[in-house]
Structures are given as structure tokens and as C-alpha cells.
Design an enzyme around this catalytic site. Structure first.
Site, mmCIF file in Angstrom:
data_model
loop_
_atom_site.group_PDB
_atom_site.id
_atom_site.type_symbol
_atom_site.label_atom_id
_atom_site.label_comp_id
_atom_site.label_asym_id
_atom_site.label_seq_id
_atom_site.Cartn_x
_atom_site.Cartn_y
_atom_site.Cartn_z
ATOM 1 N N ARG A 47 -1.081 5.063 5.112
ATOM 2 C CA ARG A 47 -1.024 4.129 3.772
ATOM 3 C C ARG A 47 0.628 4.447 3.431
ATOM 4 N NH1 ARG A 47 -5.749 3.781 0.296
ATOM 5 N NH2 ARG A 47 -4.065 2.828 -1.623
ATOM 6 N N MET A 64 0.182 -1.404 -0.045
ATOM 7 C CA MET A 64 0.051 0.041 -0.168
ATOM 8 C C MET A 64 0.647 1.167 0.014
ATOM 9 S SD MET A 64 -2.731 0.897 2.615
ATOM 10 C CE MET A 64 -3.812 0.064 2.124
ATOM 11 N N CYS A 65 0.356 2.713 -0.369
ATOM 12 C CA CYS A 65 1.270 3.954 -0.507
ATOM 13 C C CYS A 65 0.214 4.673 -0.686
ATOM 14 C CB CYS A 65 2.256 3.423 -2.023
ATOM 15 S SG CYS A 65 3.424 2.022 -1.701
ATOM 16 N N GLY A 66 0.478 5.897 -0.497
ATOM 17 C CA GLY A 66 -0.415 7.675 -0.764
ATOM 18 C C GLY A 66 0.058 7.932 -1.920
#
Lengths: 299, 248
Positions: A32, A1-3
Site C-alpha cells: 500500500r 494509496m497508503c497504509g
């Protein structure tokens, strides 16, 4: 997950406040991406014949004055200015960026060149988004647009070099939420053209692929559309150039994105909670980008 | 008007039929955990019949796991999983919803006035999810008995492997609508970009027109049931067919 976050200010009066507006966006994406963060900020280009180079020193202690003196000795006819904060500096020079990069690699191997161009400054490091924003005083940044990222690593190491944004060429950067399944296929395609890679990260492969297509004459939307056939995996990509932002999601749109647009700005984020503080967001045009559609905005 | 419809169609006792006691949670000053702990542990004893939530600002898991007949009104945009696992409550989002709105709902009614992100109503077993705007990809994926009414269009892979329940789509549908459907039934008014494997159009019966009318009335959408087409499973994937050569 990343933002992912991005902000392009259409209203010139807001441009001195780019950093202030962006910091809550970046910090809003901490859940995130708590392990690393970074951003590329684009501002008015430096004068003709000048370039900017963002340099990162990692853990090593660097005397930036000694660094610039050594550069002046090596490139006697060139101008140099440096603006340093913590272990990061932006060098402005009249020398050719390639020559500077070669010199740094040879004589200052502890330093990493993060970006080169006439508009881009780039910061990235490990730590929470809040720590990194404070470390590099992101709230003070000014400019026309920026691309930011918070990382939760899933496929390669947590190091500053593996943090996003990735860059290739001049005034181009890319951030990614997702994972690619064929980055090595892309690398094998690009390496025969003399394109070299700095990490084993999947996002770097996408970044160098698109930058290669731009140099081959595609415009950004055309390069991204070509990527639909070449890049396999999940992605929301946000890209920045000297005068535009571009956003695209893969056909399955597993990775979220939302856009808020007003007369004053275009703001992009993985989630609305990073946009909720922006002025006028309650009446902004809000939408989720459709899969395999390329969205781009110019300053 | 809305309450009458809800009463008439049996989606649980509308809390507003009882004496109304309102409690407000401002998520600028309260956490989602405080809100949800009130809803889970204190609501019934408190006598509160309506909960108003302000400044949701995209927070996750607002009003998840409610198990009581209460009206909940969320004034703003909600993040992931709003009204997830809902049982009995009537939840209205006066804004957009993030991914997984009303996922795994058991009963009650959830209405999203704006658009809903991916996987709205995923695995929902009962109750009704109404999305007044568009729904993104995978709306009603693995639906297990709930009803979903979408005023706008749905993205690709909607109703994927939907097992039971009904889905009414007033706008268009993306690719692979109803892929690998079991016994859920889809009614669609607009264009379908493509049907998924084993999904097929079928004749509308009198019962289908009645179902569509009931769900449109509940949602408050003014379309004629005559405009809708029925999509259901051809049931060709229920049993392994060695002669199919993996061509479905």
C-alpha cells in the site's frame, strides 16, 4: 494509496516489545505504501522541564557531537542529551523547544525538526518500510503507543518531509490514507492565526487544523467532528497524542481500516493482513470503524 | 442441511454431492498464486472436489476467477476480492472478508461467516452471496443479476445503481439505500436511515414473499418474510426530465 498502522499497548509488560510487535505491521503495508514510511512512538514523558526534539539530517553528513557542543555553547544554562542513529537524532533538553527550533533553522539549516514534545519521538524517510525499519532499528523501540504510515504518493512529492506522520505543536501527530480536496482553503484559514506550513502536502493542512483546534480548547474527538464540516475529501486519519490514539474515516469510508482489540492492546491497520501476526488476534474483537465516528483509546 | 438447500434452489451442482477428494493449501507456506493457479489450471484434471485454505491472514484475491464446481473453504479472514469473478464454485469464508468480496461473481455461492468490508458483491451477475454478519458501505453496488443475503446490517449507498438481482437485508440499512436503482429489488427487515434518489417502498406481493423465503432458506436465516419491506425503482430517472431542475 497508503497504509496506516497504530498500536496501543494496554498491558505494561508488552511495552518493551512495542517495536517488535509493530515492525511486521509496518512491513505488511508495503504494497500500500512502498515509497516512504515513518512512525511516531510515544513513551513515558521525560522529566518536568525537559523536552524531546526529533531531528532529521537528510543526505547531509552530521557530526552529532559537534552539533550538541554548539548547542551547549549557545544555550549555556541548558542541559542537552542526544541519541543518534543514522541521519536521525532525538535531542533531550531543558531549553525551550521553540528556541531550539529557531536556532536549528538559523545555524543548522540542513537539519529538519520532525517533532517536539515530552513523549514523542518521530522517524520518517523515503524507502520501503522494511528498509526504513532496519535503518532506524524500529524493532528496538519501546513505549506505550505508536502511529505509523507507509506512503504511495498521489498528490505531492516523494521526499522525507512529505512522508507521514505529520506533526504540529507538541506531542501530536497524524497519518492519513486518502486525499483532501481543500487543503489550500484550510491553509488560508490558518495562516492569519500565525500558523506556518513546511510543505505543500494536504495531510499537513489537516494536521495543523486539528492541532489548532486542540489549542483552542476542543478535545480530540470534538476537533475531529468539527473537521467533518471543514475538511473535504477522502480520509482515514489516525492521530496520536501523549496519552491516546484517535481514528476516524470520512462519510464515504473509501479508505479501509480495521481494529483489533484485546485485553493487552488495541491495534489499527488499513488491512487485517498487517494484524495477523499479533498475539491473540484470532480471538480479538475485530471491527471496521464506521464512517464519521470518532474512535479513541487511552493508555 | 446446507447442501440440501443449495441443491433445492439451483445455485449449481454442489460438489459435495460427488465423491469428495480434498486438497489443502496452507497460505503460511503456499502463495495465493499457487492456490489460484491450481484452481484455474489443475483442479478439473485432479479430481479434487474440495479445497481447504488455512492461514489466509487477510491475503488478497483468494480463490478469484474460479470456473469449476468445487467447494472451497477458507478458514480465517480473507482480504480484498475473495472469490471475485466466481463461476460455479461454492466458497465459504470462516471469518471476515475484505473489500470487494465476490465482486463480479457470475454463478455459484459465496458465504462469509463474519462481516464483509465495502463493496461486497459489486457488479455480481449471478450466483448468491451470503454475508452472515454486517456488510459495510456500497454492498451490492451496480448489482447485475446476483442475489445477496445479509444477515446483519448494510452501510450507506448499498445497491447503488443496482441493475438486476435481489438483495435481502435482515438488519438495518444506512443512508441512500438503492440510490438510482434500475431493476434490482431490495428487501429490508430493519430500519432504513434513508432511501436514495428514485428508490421507493412498494407493496409486497405473493411472489415477493416467496422470493424472500427462498433466499432466507438458502442462507439459513430464521426470519419471517412477512417482516420484510420491498424497495424498487420509481423509474423516474430513466428519462431526462427538463422540468425537474436537477431536483431528484
Amino acid at each position: 494509496m497508503c497504509g496506516i498502522v497504530g498500536l496501543l499497548l494496554k498491558n505494561p509488560a508488552l511495552r518493551p516489545h512495542l517495536g517488535e510487535l509493530m515492525v511486521p505491521m509496518l512491513i505488511g503495508m508495503t504494497e500500500r505504501g512502498p515509497d516512504s514510511a515513518g512512525l511516531a512512538v510515544f513513551s513515558q514523558p521525560v522529566g518536568d522541564s525537559l523536552f524531546k526534539i526529533s531531528v532529521y539530517a537528510g543526505e547531509s553528513k552530521v557530526d552529532w557531537n559537534a552539533f550538541i557542543d554548539a548547542l551547549r555553547a549557545a544555550f549555556a544554562t541548558a542541559q542537552f542529551q542526544i541519541r543518534a542513529i543514522a541521519n536521525h537524532a532525538v535531542l533531550t533538553t531543558s531549553a525551550a523547544p521553540d528556541a531550539i527550533e529557531e536556532w536549528i533553522e538559523k545555524y543548522r539549516p540542513a537539519l529538519t525538526v520532525l517533532s517536539a514534545g515530552r513523549s514523542i519521538d518521530l522517524y520518517k524517510d523515503t524507502g520501503t518500510p522494511g528498509e526504513i525499519a532496519a535503518r532506524y532499528e524500529f524493532a528496538k523501540l519501546q513505549g506505550t503507543h505508536l502511529v505509523g504510515h507507509t506512503r504511495m504518493a498521489t498528490e505531492s512529492a516523494v521526499t522525507p518531509a512529505h512522508a507521514h506522520p505529520f506533526t504540529a505543536g507538541h506531542d501530536f501527530c497524524l497519518v492519513h490514507n486518502g486525499s483532501l480536496s481543500n487543503p489550500y482553503m484550510l491553509r488560508r484559514k490558518l495562516e492569519p492565526f500565525g500558523i506556518t506550513f513546511e510543505t505543500d502536502n494536504d495531510t499537513e493542512a489537516a494536521c495543523r487544523y486539528f492541532e489548532w483546534r486542540l489549542r483552542e480548547g476542543d478535545d480530540l474527538p470534538a476537533a475531529v467532528r468539527r473537521g467533518f464540516a471543514e475538511l473535504d475529501g477522502f480520509y482515514t486519519f489516525l492521530m496520536g497524542t501523549d496519552d491516546q490514539l484517535a481514528l476516524v474515516r470520512d462519510a464515504f469510508a473509501c479508505k479501509p481500516a480495521i481494529v483489533a482489540e484485546t485485553d493487552d492492546y488495541v491495534a489499527v491497520s488499513s488491512e487485517f493482513r498487517s494484524l495477523a501476526h499479533l498475539p491473540g488476534v484470532r480471538t480479538a474483537k475485530l471491527f471496521e470503524p464506521k464512517p464519521q465516528e470518532v474512535y479513541s483509546w487511552r493508555i | 442441511m446446507e447442501d440440501l438447500r443449495q441443491t433445492a434452489t439451483g445455485y449449481g451442482l454442489p460438489a459435495t454431492a460427488r465423491k469428495e477428494a480434498i486438497r489443502t493449501f496452507d497460505l503460511a507456506t503456499h502463495t495465493v498464486r499457487e492456490l489460484n493457479q491450481f484452481l484455474h489450471k489443475e483442479l478439473v484434471a485432479s479430481g479434487v472436489t474440495k479445497v481447504m485454505v488455512s492461514n489466509p491472514d487477510g491475503a488478497h484475491s483468494i480463490a478469484c476467477g474460479v470456473n469449476a464446481p468445487v467447494d472451497i473453504e477458507i478458514n480465517g479472514h480473507a482480504g480484498y476480492y475473495v472469490a471475485g469473478m466466481n463461476k460455479h464454485a461454492h466458497v465459504v469464508v470462516n471469518g471476515n472478508a475484505g473489500p470487494g468480496a465476490a465482486e463480479n461473481m457470475m454463478s455459484g455461492l459465496v458465504r462469509v461467516r463474519g462481516f464483509a468490508s465495502t463493496s461486497a458483491g459489486a457488479s455480481a451477475r449471478g450466483g448468491c452471496l451470503i454475508i452472515e454478519g454486517d456488510a459495510s458501505l456500497r454492498c451490492g453496488i451496480s448489482l447485475k443479476g446476483a442475489d445477496i443475503v445479509v444477515g446483519g446490517s448494510v452501510g450507506s449507498f448499498s445497491a447503488f445503481m443496482a441493475q438486476a438481482g435481489r438483495m435481502v437485508i435482515c438488519g438495518d440499512a444506512g443512508d441512500a439505500l438503492g440510490d438510482s436503482l434500475y431493476e434490482a429489488v431490495i428487501y429490508v427487515r430493519g430500519e432504513v436511515k434513508s432511501l436514495g434518489a428514485d428508490a421507493r417502498y412498494e407493496e409486497m406481493t405473493a411472489a415477493d414473499f416467496g422470493t424472500v423465503k427462498q433466499l432466507l432458506d438458502l442462507a439459513g436465516f430464521d426470519y419471517s418474510p412477512q417482516e420484510f419491506r420491498r424497495i424498487a425503482s420509481a423509474r423516474q430517472l430513466y428519462h431526462w426530465n427538463a422540468d425537474a431542475q436537477q431536483e431528484y
